[in-house]
Design an enzyme around this catalytic site. Sequence first.
Site, PDB file in Angstrom:
ATOM      1  N   LYS A 195       0.850  -1.203   0.000  1.00  0.00           N
ATOM      2  CA  LYS A 195       0.000   0.000   0.000  1.00  0.00           C
ATOM      3  C   LYS A 195       0.883   1.250   0.000  1.00  0.00           C
ATOM      4  CE  LYS A 195      -1.733   2.794   3.020  1.00  0.00           C
ATOM      5  NZ  LYS A 195      -1.789   4.076   2.319  1.00  0.00           N
ATOM      6  N   GLU A 269      10.400   0.862  10.131  1.00  0.00           N
ATOM      7  CA  GLU A 269      11.387   1.908   9.868  1.00  0.00           C
ATOM      8  C   GLU A 269      10.666   3.221  10.111  1.00  0.00           C
ATOM      9  OE1 GLU A 269      13.098   4.739   8.700  1.00  0.00           O
ATOM     10  OE2 GLU A 269      13.081   4.104   6.599  1.00  0.00           O
ATOM     11  N   CYS A 303      13.529  10.603   6.638  1.00  0.00           N
ATOM     12  CA  CYS A 303      13.555  10.114   8.021  1.00  0.00           C
ATOM     13  C   CYS A 303      14.948  10.254   8.631  1.00  0.00           C
ATOM     14  CB  CYS A 303      13.082   8.674   8.080  1.00  0.00           C
ATOM     15  SG  CYS A 303      13.858   7.623   6.864  1.00  0.00           S
ATOM     16  N   GLU A 400      10.507  15.340  15.264  1.00  0.00           N
ATOM     17  CA  GLU A 400      10.793  15.243  13.834  1.00  0.00           C
ATOM     18  C   GLU A 400       9.933  16.268  13.101  1.00  0.00           C
ATOM     19  OE1 GLU A 400       9.519  11.644  11.747  1.00  0.00           O
ATOM     20  OE2 GLU A 400      11.495  11.591  10.818  1.00  0.00           O
TER      21      GLU A 400
HETATM   22  P1  NDP Z   1       2.124   7.777   8.422  1.00  0.00           P
HETATM   23  O1  NDP Z   1       2.888   6.915   9.352  1.00  0.00           O
HETATM   24  O2  NDP Z   1       0.737   8.120   8.777  1.00  0.00           O
HETATM   25  O3  NDP Z   1       2.058   7.086   6.973  1.00  0.00           O
HETATM   26  C1  NDP Z   1       2.903   6.062   6.499  1.00  0.00           C
HETATM   27  C2  NDP Z   1       2.081   5.017   5.764  1.00  0.00           C
HETATM   28  O4  NDP Z   1       1.239   4.329   6.675  1.00  0.00           O
HETATM   29  C3  NDP Z   1       1.147   5.608   4.730  1.00  0.00           C
HETATM   30  O5  NDP Z   1       1.021   4.730   3.650  1.00  0.00           O
HETATM   31  C4  NDP Z   1      -0.138   5.711   5.506  1.00  0.00           C
HETATM   32  O6  NDP Z   1      -1.255   5.818   4.685  1.00  0.00           O
HETATM   33  C5  NDP Z   1      -0.113   4.436   6.282  1.00  0.00           C
HETATM   34  N1  NDP Z   1      -0.942   4.407   7.479  1.00  0.00           N
HETATM   35  C6  NDP Z   1      -1.463   5.439   8.194  1.00  0.00           C
HETATM   36  N2  NDP Z   1      -2.153   4.979   9.243  1.00  0.00           N
HETATM   37  C7  NDP Z   1      -2.074   3.625   9.208  1.00  0.00           C
HETATM   38  C8  NDP Z   1      -2.574   2.574  10.026  1.00  0.00           C
HETATM   39  N3  NDP Z   1      -3.304   2.810  11.120  1.00  0.00           N
HETATM   40  N4  NDP Z   1      -2.290   1.306   9.697  1.00  0.00           N
HETATM   41  C9  NDP Z   1      -1.544   1.032   8.628  1.00  0.00           C
HETATM   42  N5  NDP Z   1      -1.043   1.978   7.801  1.00  0.00           N
HETATM   43  C10 NDP Z   1      -1.308   3.256   8.094  1.00  0.00           C
HETATM   44  O7  NDP Z   1       2.946   9.052   8.128  1.00  0.00           O
HETATM   45  P2  NDP Z   1       2.387  10.425   7.509  1.00  0.00           P
HETATM   46  O8  NDP Z   1       2.432  10.315   6.075  1.00  0.00           O
HETATM   47  O9  NDP Z   1       1.077  10.786   8.082  1.00  0.00           O
HETATM   48  O10 NDP Z   1       3.442  11.451   8.061  1.00  0.00           O
HETATM   49  C11 NDP Z   1       3.359  11.908   9.398  1.00  0.00           C
HETATM   50  C12 NDP Z   1       4.719  12.074   9.975  1.00  0.00           C
HETATM   51  O11 NDP Z   1       5.390  10.831   9.982  1.00  0.00           O
HETATM   52  C13 NDP Z   1       5.620  12.967   9.164  1.00  0.00           C
HETATM   53  O12 NDP Z   1       5.415  14.279   9.460  1.00  0.00           O
HETATM   54  C14 NDP Z   1       6.973  12.457   9.550  1.00  0.00           C
HETATM   55  O13 NDP Z   1       7.379  13.062  10.738  1.00  0.00           O
HETATM   56  C15 NDP Z   1       6.762  10.993   9.775  1.00  0.00           C
HETATM   57  N6  NDP Z   1       7.155  10.173   8.611  1.00  0.00           N
HETATM   58  C16 NDP Z   1       8.270   9.425   8.700  1.00  0.00           C
HETATM   59  C17 NDP Z   1       8.679   8.693   7.615  1.00  0.00           C
HETATM   60  C18 NDP Z   1       9.887   7.867   7.656  1.00  0.00           C
HETATM   61  O14 NDP Z   1      10.406   7.512   6.606  1.00  0.00           O
HETATM   62  N7  NDP Z   1      10.375   7.489   8.797  1.00  0.00           N
HETATM   63  C19 NDP Z   1       7.974   8.724   6.352  1.00  0.00           C
HETATM   64  C20 NDP Z   1       6.761   9.512   6.380  1.00  0.00           C
HETATM   65  C21 NDP Z   1       6.412  10.206   7.468  1.00  0.00           C
HETATM   66  P3  NDP Z   1      -1.732   7.279   4.211  1.00  0.00           P
HETATM   67  O15 NDP Z   1      -0.549   8.017   3.739  1.00  0.00           O
HETATM   68  O16 NDP Z   1      -2.636   7.011   3.121  1.00  0.00           O
HETATM   69  O17 NDP Z   1      -2.347   7.894   5.424  1.00  0.00           O
END
Ligand code: NDP
Length: 491
Positions: A195, A269, A303, A400
């Site tokens: 996904k 991660e 990240c 972050e």
């Molecule tokens: P999320 O953790 O919400 O999203 C990451 C993925 O998980 C997306 O595909 C998201 O879907 C999905 N997701 C969200 N909720 C669930 C759930 N309950 N169960 C399973 N999958 C889920 O990150 P965000 O995109 O909302 O970003 C928020 C913050 O996270 C950022 O500001 C940043 O600080 C951090 N982040 C860290 C990353 C890293 O690489 N370590 C990458 C991205 C964000 P969908 O996007 O459709 O909601």
Amino acid sequence: MTDIEKKQDRAPVAKDWTYAPAPESREIVRIAERYGHFVGGEWLEPSETYETIAPATEETLASIGQGTDEDVDRAVAAARNAFANGWSALPGSERAKYLFRIARILQERSREFAVLESLNSGKPIKESRDVDLPLAAAHFFYYAGWADKLEYAFPNRRPRPIGVAGQIIPWNFPLLMLAWKIAPALAAGNTVVLKPSHTTPLTALLFCDVVRQADLPPGVVNIVTGFGSTGAALVKHEDVDKIAFTGSTGVGKWIQRETAGSGKRLTLELGGKAANIVFDDCALDQAIEGIINGIYFNQGEVCCAGSRLFVQESIYEPLIAKLKQRLATLRVGDPLDKNTDVGAINSRDQLEKIEELVQSGIDEGAEIYQAPCRLPEHGFWFAPTVFTNVAQSYRIAQEEIFGPVLSVLTFRTPEEAVEKANNTPYGLSAGVWTEKGSRILWMVQRLRAGVVWANTFNRFDPTSPFGGYKESGFGREGGRHGLEPYLRFDE
Ligand code: NDP
């Protein structure tokens, strides 16, 4: 280039260097009006859709399927069927052929993917073209090489595939994260349901075309698009054997609670707040480039971004002066322009999060400096920002931000640098800048971070494992280590 200054006895020089627009053409990409889910090698018509946009302009790009529990269920069933009826029993050398094919096709179609990635994510084309695409192809090449050598990678351990892997990825490196997840899973003989993030589904959907072009058996790779609820359905599904997640620490913790006791394997991660530590004996100009790359690469939406800069007190002033000078040369704007250094923020939500944290930095007493640049009127933008006068307790030094915002702190001794650098719930990456090899080794042994870069930053290679400690998650991606989470061992 504007005016030319002519002086006697000297070649004419530009008074002011500006760049003419150099946009990459969008013509190479064909975006459909509507996309379904890719299940069992076919497009599944979605029952609900949402619209994905270009964050640089807010233009609607396509309607995307909002995956329901039933869609996820069908995708998992297709993956299970492909696993049980052929893929897991295929000799490694045969699986390798498919992975090599995918790598080659990604290379051949790299411009198309790069343009689409920049359009849908907001990242500069020079990054998607020169970093995301070559690395995504390199991951498939690398793991293709391991597919028939698993017995050598794990001698006397009888490595076997696990089954169906549910993979959930974020929006900052959409295609690259897909490659990090799919390549090792397939090399190890698993099938996957992936996904992508709801804001950046387009390159994952174009990848389905590559899967077909490579003749991968139906059901080996399935893509279900949608919001977090789609990811949650994948996490909860009883017939998924392993979850691989990259994203926020909050969602990672929920997934860990949800999968506890289920027998599902899990790798996480998560976020980071990396320390980039600069000693007074470093090559300063080189360090400045590393600092810039560390925090403004991909708008800081990384990240492992070097978001906390620790400067040895003796070089604080010259370093800040040089940093501000360099900041002024960054070009912020159209992600498709080949001259752009800093593109658009991925979404309105992310922009609001950055703005809120930056305001907290100002309120708590830090001093803000922003690069002088004119931001486009439409879309989501944030100027490259540096905070000085930052205390360790400030939110901008703890949380972050995931944006182009650098918090500068100082230290006097290596011991102090280590103590301050480790003073965070995260432990993903760190950087050290010094001419002394012995000091690098001393620091590396003490920094609690999964990756430590020395005299460089944000350097990735498929052969090198990547992953975190503490709240940055667990499990490694990349290298031989990256195969292990996708294997069981009959020891
Ligand atoms: P999320 O953790 O919400 O999203 C990451 C993925 O998980 C997306 O595909 C998201 O879907 C999905 N997701 C969200 N909720 C669930 C759930 N309950 N169960 C399973 N999958 C889920 O990150 P965000 O995109 O909302 O970003 C928020 C913050 O996270 C950022 O500001 C940043 O600080 C951090 N982040 C860290 C990353 C890293 O690489 N370590 C990458 C991205 C964000 P969908 O996007 O459709 O909601």
